[in-house]
Design a protein around this motif. Structure first.
Motif, short mmCIF file in Angstrom:
data_model
loop_
_atom_site.label_atom_id
_atom_site.label_comp_id
_atom_site.label_asym_id
_atom_site.label_seq_id
_atom_site.Cartn_x
_atom_site.Cartn_y
_atom_site.Cartn_z
N SER A 98 34.46 43.35 41.24
CA SER A 98 35.01 42.15 40.43
C SER A 98 33.67 41.71 41.00
O SER A 98 32.27 41.96 40.56
N THR A 99 33.68 39.89 41.21
CA THR A 99 31.76 39.72 41.43
C THR A 99 31.45 40.17 42.65
O THR A 99 32.22 40.13 44.06
N GLY A 100 30.15 39.97 43.10
CA GLY A 100 29.41 41.41 43.08
C GLY A 100 29.36 42.31 43.38
O GLY A 100 30.09 43.23 42.47
N MET A 116 40.17 35.71 34.72
CA MET A 116 40.29 36.23 36.65
C MET A 116 40.29 37.51 36.32
O MET A 116 40.48 38.07 35.48
N ASN A 117 39.86 37.93 37.72
CA ASN A 117 39.80 38.94 37.81
C ASN A 117 41.34 39.98 38.86
O ASN A 117 40.99 39.10 39.92
N PRO A 118 42.47 40.14 38.69
CA PRO A 118 42.69 41.05 37.55
C PRO A 118 43.39 39.46 36.19
O PRO A 118 43.22 38.65 37.04
N PHE A 131 34.62 31.77 49.30
CA PHE A 131 34.29 29.97 50.33
C PHE A 131 32.51 30.70 49.69
O PHE A 131 32.22 29.27 49.94
N ARG A 132 31.59 31.33 49.20
CA ARG A 132 30.19 31.50 49.02
C ARG A 132 29.84 31.41 49.98
O ARG A 132 28.47 31.38 49.22
N GLU A 133 30.12 31.53 50.87
CA GLU A 133 28.51 31.09 51.81
C GLU A 133 28.54 31.28 52.30
O GLU A 133 30.03 32.84 53.24
N PRO A 141 31.21 33.63 33.92
CA PRO A 141 32.43 35.15 35.55
C PRO A 141 33.98 34.51 35.96
O PRO A 141 34.02 33.71 35.18
N SER A 142 34.13 35.68 36.48
CA SER A 142 35.72 35.68 36.39
C SER A 142 35.69 34.92 37.82
O SER A 142 35.43 34.96 38.92
N GLY A 143 37.36 33.72 37.72
CA GLY A 143 37.76 33.00 39.29
C GLY A 143 37.66 31.58 38.40
O GLY A 143 37.34 31.02 37.81
O1 DOR Z 1 38.36 36.69 39.00
C1 DOR Z 1 38.04 37.10 40.67
N1 DOR Z 1 37.15 36.52 40.54
N2 DOR Z 1 38.63 37.59 40.76
C2 DOR Z 1 38.47 38.80 42.28
O2 DOR Z 1 38.89 39.23 42.66
C3 DOR Z 1 36.66 37.51 42.83
C4 DOR Z 1 36.75 36.26 42.22
C5 DOR Z 1 35.54 35.86 43.08
O3 DOR Z 1 35.43 36.08 44.22
O4 DOR Z 1 34.34 35.28 42.33
#
Ligand code: DOR
Length: 442
Positions: free
Chosen positions: A148-150, A270-272, A61-63, A315-317
């Protein structure tokens, strides 16, 4: 305030039944009460189904720190609309949630902003075991065994052994083998198209990391939850759970595969990574035969501008909390599963995996986290109507049959008649880890 929901077909722990549900304040107190004399409000729900609120055990949720993508308020508006009444959030915010102090800060922030109930994992690092041992107000420990992200990552064997040996909270992990991912990336010179993402984060990377984690869990007798399983090959490893291992699937791994890159590009990055149509089918099979127990979203919003960058900058997500329940209700309407199964995967099972107190069921003494759904309602997902701050959905333009129409959080109506009641606040979720998780509870 006593409310009676009358006439709905309810998904109760022992199956579907037409029943009247009575709740008082935040608690369900009776099913089919003998008298309705002291009821303050009656909600007529004939023709609708009543299910427990969805517990989403994997969201981002990014916060704090990344609030241009999402924040706890916008994300939980999306939850309210989507029938998600409780969420467990991942530690890859900025700063990361890797100490008890940061966990407490996040909980305090959430209490002021969240329209639904909240909980936060504590993230593992190569050297924060003392914090992981001390943490109490949390469902468990999150390990990024693959990055992954971060920048959270623990992939050295000695550090992983120490975490599994010395901590007691249940552990979950992002399972993609870092060495394999790096080798694949080098072989493709970083990758040039979105489709390359699935070649870099391939089946082998997932399988190696899941095998490694299960081995750690068995040797240390430690409860372990495999997040976002994306391949049939991983589900084969989950047959032998020894009462320690649980696993989950996400809607994007059930509904998207590599053929969707042509149409959706980085929106399904996405990841995975998403895999093949055969993997979609294998995940469904594993859900139905019980090798996977949970469905969660991995809601991971990024802005469209960020997503539109060329690979590998994109970015993935992707965001999903607002549509995950509808996607699964639509699957009921298409005959892919039953409503009972959806409630198991999205409500009861995650509540049991993470030892949530009072969640996941319609039963006396459980919390009045409830969702009325209309299995006949057809509605099209539109980017412009999304509550998530990022303002898009990979399912934009898709029409689904089966939607939440009213959501209660701890007895308060947070969503009804298409409107969100922004005055509602959820509660901090309580965990009782002495229960022992999914396999020790019925
Ligand atoms: O694709 C992804 N994005 N997979 C993750 O596990 C983390 C996430 C993200 O925080 O952006």
């Amino acid at each position: 305030m006593r409310t009676l929901i009358s006439g709905a077909t309810c998904v109760l722990p022992n199956g579907l039944s037409r029943a009247n549900i009575l709740f008082d304040g935040s608690k369900i107190i009776d099913i089919d009460p003998p008298s309705t004399a002291l009821v303050d409000e009656v909600v007529r729900a004939d023709g609708l189904h009543l299910i427990p609120g969805v517990v989403d055990d994997q969201v981002h949720f990014r916060e704090p720190g990344l609030t241009h993508k999402e924040d706890l308020y916008t994300a939980t508006r999306a939850c309210a609309k989507g029938g998600v009444t409780s969420f467990l959030e991942m530690p890859n915010t900025n700063p990361t949630t890797i100490t008890c102090e940061r966990l407490a800060q996040k909980l305090e922030l959430a209490a002021g902003k969240c329209l639904v109930n909240f909980g936060f994992y504590i993230g593992a690092t190569p050297n924060n075991v003392p914090e992981l041992i001390q943490a109490k107000r949390t469902p468990g420990i999150k390990i990024f065994i693959g990055s992954s992200t971060g920048d959270l990552l623990v992939d050295q064997q000695a550090a992983l052994e120490q975490i599994f040996a010395e901590t007691t909270l249940p552990i979950c992990a992002h399972c993609e083998d870092e060495t394999t991912v790096r080798a694949n990336r080098d072989a493709l010179q970083g990758g040039a198209t979105y489709r390359d993402h699935s070649k870099i984060r391939d089946e082998r990377a997932a399988v190696i990391a899941v095998q490694r984690s299960i081995d750690l869990a068995f040797r240390h007798n430690h409860r372990f939850h495999v997040l976002h399983v994306s391949t049939g090959a991983e589900t084969e490893l989950l047959r032998d759970h020894r009462d320690l291992i649980t696993g989950e699937a996400c809607p994007h791994h059930l509904f998207f595969n590599v053929d969707d890159y042509d149409r959706l590009g980085s929106l399904v990055q996405m990841n995975p990574s998403i895999k093949t149509a055969a993997d979609n089918a294998a995940l469904w099979t594993a859900l139905r035969d019980g090798r996977l127990q949970v469905i969660a979203t991995d809601h991971a919003p990024h802005t469209l501008d960020e997503k539109r960058q060329p690979y590998p900058k994109s970015p993935s997500g992707l965001p999903a909390v607002e549509n995950s329940l509808a996607l699964m209700l639509d699957s009921v309407s298409r005959g892919l599963c039953t409503l009972d199964q959806v409630v198991h995967w999205m409500c009861d099972a995650p509540a049991r995996v993470w030892d949530l107190v009072g969640k996941g069921r319609i039963a006396p003494n459980y919390d009045a986290d409830l969702v009325l759904v209309d299995l006949n309602k057809s509605q099209t997902i539109r980017d412009a109507e999304q509550e998530t701050k990022c303002g898009w959905s990979p399912w934009n333009g898709v029409t689904l049959t089966g939607w939440p129409v009213r959501t209660w959080v701890m007895g308060q109506t947070v969503f009804a008649e298409g409107k969100i009641n922004e005055a509602v606040r959820g509660s901090e979720i309580k965990f009782d880890h002495s229960r022992g998780g999914y396999w020790k509870t019925v």
